[in-house]
Write a protein that holds these residues in place. Sequence first.
Motif, PDB file in Angstrom:
ATOM      1  N   VAL A 110      86.655  69.817  79.049  1.00 17.18           N
ATOM      2  CA  VAL A 110      85.153  69.130  79.567  1.00 17.18           C
ATOM      3  C   VAL A 110      84.241  69.350  79.357  1.00 17.18           C
ATOM      4  O   VAL A 110      82.544  69.083  78.979  1.00 17.18           O
ATOM      5  N   THR A 112      83.728  71.981  77.360  1.00 17.99           N
ATOM      6  CA  THR A 112      83.265  72.289  75.999  1.00 17.99           C
ATOM      7  C   THR A 112      83.406  71.031  75.130  1.00 17.99           C
ATOM      8  O   THR A 112      82.025  71.205  74.420  1.00 17.99           O
ATOM      9  N   LEU A 113      83.551  69.892  75.555  1.00 13.88           N
ATOM     10  CA  LEU A 113      83.244  68.623  74.832  1.00 13.88           C
ATOM     11  C   LEU A 113      81.303  68.363  75.330  1.00 13.88           C
ATOM     12  O   LEU A 113      80.945  68.439  74.681  1.00 13.88           O
ATOM     13  N   GLY A 115      79.678  71.216  75.263  1.00 15.48           N
ATOM     14  CA  GLY A 115      78.810  71.731  74.605  1.00 15.48           C
ATOM     15  C   GLY A 115      79.274  71.174  73.159  1.00 15.48           C
ATOM     16  O   GLY A 115      77.892  72.002  72.235  1.00 15.48           O
ATOM     17  N   VAL A 116      79.372  70.477  72.729  1.00 15.77           N
ATOM     18  CA  VAL A 116      79.213  70.184  70.910  1.00 15.77           C
ATOM     19  C   VAL A 116      78.426  69.441  70.254  1.00 15.77           C
ATOM     20  O   VAL A 116      77.949  68.470  71.312  1.00 15.77           O
TER      21      VAL A 116
ATOM     22  N   ILE B  54      88.404  66.828  71.767  1.00 20.55           N
ATOM     23  CA  ILE B  54      89.201  68.200  71.782  1.00 20.55           C
ATOM     24  C   ILE B  54      89.650  68.493  70.625  1.00 20.55           C
ATOM     25  O   ILE B  54      88.594  69.195  68.993  1.00 20.55           O
ATOM     26  N   SER B 379      80.127  76.476  68.253  1.00 17.15           N
ATOM     27  CA  SER B 379      79.803  76.337  70.243  1.00 17.15           C
ATOM     28  C   SER B 379      81.352  76.075  71.048  1.00 17.15           C
ATOM     29  O   SER B 379      80.910  76.593  72.246  1.00 17.15           O
ATOM     30  N   ASN B 383      81.674  78.864  74.307  1.00 25.15           N
ATOM     31  CA  ASN B 383      81.659  77.852  75.370  1.00 25.15           C
ATOM     32  C   ASN B 383      82.292  78.595  76.414  1.00 25.15           C
ATOM     33  O   ASN B 383      83.416  78.907  77.554  1.00 25.15           O
TER      34      ASN B 383
END
Lengths: 304, 401
Positions: A110, A112-113, A115-116, B54, B379, B383
């Motif tokens: 979540v 990471t998502l 920050g994409v 992802i 990214s 992260n």
Amino acid sequence: MTNNQSTKRLIGIFAVGATLLAVVAIAGLVFSTMGTFLVKGAPHLSWSLLSEAPRNNNTEGGIFPAIYGTTLLVLIMTLLGVPIGTITAIYLSEYTRPNAVFPRIIRFAVNTLAGVPSIVFGLFGLGFFVQFVGRGMDTALGNDTALFGQPALIWAAATLAALTLPVVIVSVEEALRTVPREMREGSLALGATRWQTIWKIVLPNSTTGILTGAILAIGRGAGEVAPILFTGAVYSLPQLPDGITSQFMHLGYHLFVLSTQSPDVDKTLPLQYATTLVLLGLTFTLNFSATFIRSRLRQRQMGR
Amino acid sequence: MESEQTQGITPPSDISSKKSSSQEHPFVRRKSNLGERIIERGIALVGGIAVVLIFLILLFVLRESIPLFFQPESKAIGAKSAQTDKNAQKASNDETLKPDIYNPDIILNSAESETIFVPEVYNPDVSLPTQVSSVSASAPVPEEEQDESISLANVLGNAWQPVSTRPKFGILPLIIGTAKTTIVAVLIGAPLGILAALYAAFFVPRRLKEFIKPMVEMLAGLPSVVIGFFCLMTIGSFLQTLFGLDFRLNAVVGGIGLSIAVIPIVFTITEDALSAVPKSLLEASLAMGATTWESAYKVMLPAAFPGVFAAVLLGIGRAFGETMIALMATGNAAMLSASFADPVRTFSATIGAEMGEVIWGSPHYSMLFFLGVLLFLFSFTLNAITELFIKERLAKKLQGG
């Protein structure tokens, strides 16, 4: 010694002054942007702008199709994204222990998502929804012309739903946590199953939180342009979108094209400022109502 | 992962099985339990969707970019892209352009131009493998020349000219452009965000306390296209008249615009990190006779340092991935220059600007997706660093200390 003391004082004044200066600079940024758009946009706001279709290659007339398209887009996005986000939040907060491996993987995903970059979501929408799912559906349904395998409202909404998923998950999870433990335990002690507890006790007590998540997601999604660049937004349309497979106009995209690719930028300047103001009005109303509901929620939690 | 899911569900099913054994309404109970078990299994499945997403993002962005580097698929995709493109038209009757990147395209276009050259905008490039293989067999392409043209040298070259008879996909100007705007954005945004968070945490008068956070939230709520518009119209002209610059839109204007997007992120995360530091540290410092600013700068800020570092990293992530601001305010010229007053072109702006006009399936299209892969990986790395390394360390430091 006195010299040392006064140097220290000077550094202190400097240190505090620097922080104050930063705040003043941020306030300056906020007020200059808001001020500019209010001063330059407000005089051009009118009912005809909000209700009419563009004329003369978008240089005259109103922006109604863009408002309509944006509304439709965020509506479908909400219908797609909020249930999924809510269910994920329920799973994370009700069914798992915080330190187990799988929820930690989900939380990592979540974050990471979140920050994409939004343009990557746009590429994903094009590569996955339009090219893979859409064309797959066309092939499966035996369509000769591309019906689903082209940029469309539904794919743009799905892309935005993926983009705003972290927003929904985080705020719903926070809301679920405000439901006191005693209520869950009471329900379980009376013989309710875990699902009954969630359905009858936890969810009704966190509807405001879910609402907040939805509003925040809408506020975020309404302003994003990059993900819909290649998944369905167009600059001008002969008629309003009439289904989930049609393309649509969008306030942010409209502003982008008017200000950068229009043949006569200066002529449409009033239109651009007015469009900006409408977009800002939309996102700020949503964001502030979300903030308001959330602060009420926190107060309720504090009160216990 | 499957085992983790079932583990997550075990407790509720345990409870329900105990219930059903308690003799009251065995039949009704069991029926509802089955339904509940299905619901709970469904919840666990949906719960994993973020993880799946992802993987899907990486998979499908990568999938579209793969033809760039692997010959057979490049041929295949190229063959399918028989489209109304000016390049293709220009080259369709020009066989001398053979040693070119677009080579497979071009030849096949010429071979197919009578049959498939219809004004159809989207080609079903997934569903036509048989046709493709027959076409590429009928129009053999010199392998060695192709290997040369899709070489690493082209990608690492110093010119980005994707739309020309001899396209150049050098990402060096884009890297420099992205780096310039990101540096400006972080140099402006990070100090402002950190200092403002310090002010909000330690020096703010009580009356102003309720004022700063909504202000930053307002900044965070600005859609990026609006920030881009503001830079385009106001900041660009302002800086140009102030410093007499040659270009109205340049790296600095873009960087300032991006810093508007960076400030809220840095502020919020720094504030979180500062408030996570135990109050006892501040109290101890003050009790030892330190002033408020000494406590803030010398005790609290170092204690929260991992969090501040994470804030800056996420700020960098936001700055280099931001599209609309970069697209509207940087001037969008892929120049190889060190000056910050020159227009630049960033990764994300390149994708945003060119994807609309590109032929689906062409090397240019794959190249843009490849840029997307690079953005995603960058990214993701940032992260992962903040999540796995810094937050863990912060937690350990604050608990152990």
